[in-house]
Design a protein around this motif. Sequence first.
Motif, mmCIF file in Angstrom:
data_model
loop_
_atom_site.group_PDB
_atom_site.id
_atom_site.type_symbol
_atom_site.label_atom_id
_atom_site.label_comp_id
_atom_site.label_asym_id
_atom_site.label_seq_id
_atom_site.Cartn_x
_atom_site.Cartn_y
_atom_site.Cartn_z
ATOM 1 N N SER A 48 19.280 3.033 -1.397
ATOM 2 C CA SER A 48 18.637 3.426 -0.138
ATOM 3 C C SER A 48 17.907 2.260 0.516
ATOM 4 O O SER A 48 17.385 2.391 1.622
ATOM 5 N N LYS A 60 21.923 -0.211 1.490
ATOM 6 C CA LYS A 60 22.125 0.967 2.343
ATOM 7 C C LYS A 60 23.255 0.781 3.350
ATOM 8 O O LYS A 60 24.032 1.706 3.612
ATOM 9 N N TYR A 77 25.645 8.010 -1.984
ATOM 10 C CA TYR A 77 25.344 6.580 -1.978
ATOM 11 C C TYR A 77 26.605 5.718 -1.857
ATOM 12 O O TYR A 77 26.508 4.532 -1.530
#
Length: 216
Positions: free
Chosen positions: A106, A110, A137
């Motif tokens: 994150s 990302k 993800y």
Amino acid sequence: MSLFDKYKSWFFDFDGVILDSNKVKTDAFFEAAKKYGTPAAQALVDHHVSHGGISRFVKAEYLFNDILKRPAQAGEIDQFLTDFAKAVTKGLMTCAQTPGLNSLMSGPLKNIPCHVISGSMQTELRDLMEKRDILGYFDNVFGSPDSKDHIFARELKNGTIQQPAVYIGDSLYDFEMADKYGLDFIFAYDWTEFSDWQNFFQDKDVLIVKNLAELA
């Protein structure tokens, strides 16, 4: 230049890198093979540990062809694979997730293409990752019955592997695949079953980390 500026695409092994699941798989191979006797089951476990990252389909064939030294009867391999899947499912939902995964994916990764290439069964792996809320993800999750060798060759041809690229793994086979297809390699040792990794990587141009937290 940071690693996140250096690589255009990132690839991750799953067992032993994202989840502490190597022991779960090892125990499941023993459980699925024990009907053929403890020596055969232990021989399969020994083979599995020394050939991390290779799919269960290949190891099922090894059980019959090389350990039992006989052809599998009709339905035997399917039953072995079913028994293996049953033994492994519960453990995969409860084993530990690597520290640093959430902050890495994150944060600095990302907006960088990230993919999983695993020896695990692809459909089961995607289902597990969805249940554990980590599927989002990754741009792609690739697994067996295709071998890692086949997946790397295919995705290099398809353009999924954007160079320069890096593969994070925990086995000798993972390193061999990265080396064969021109990816840099990061070795994660926290949960590896590769016992001789320190000697092997001593003269290799490889980044070594305990787990993903050291990259986050």
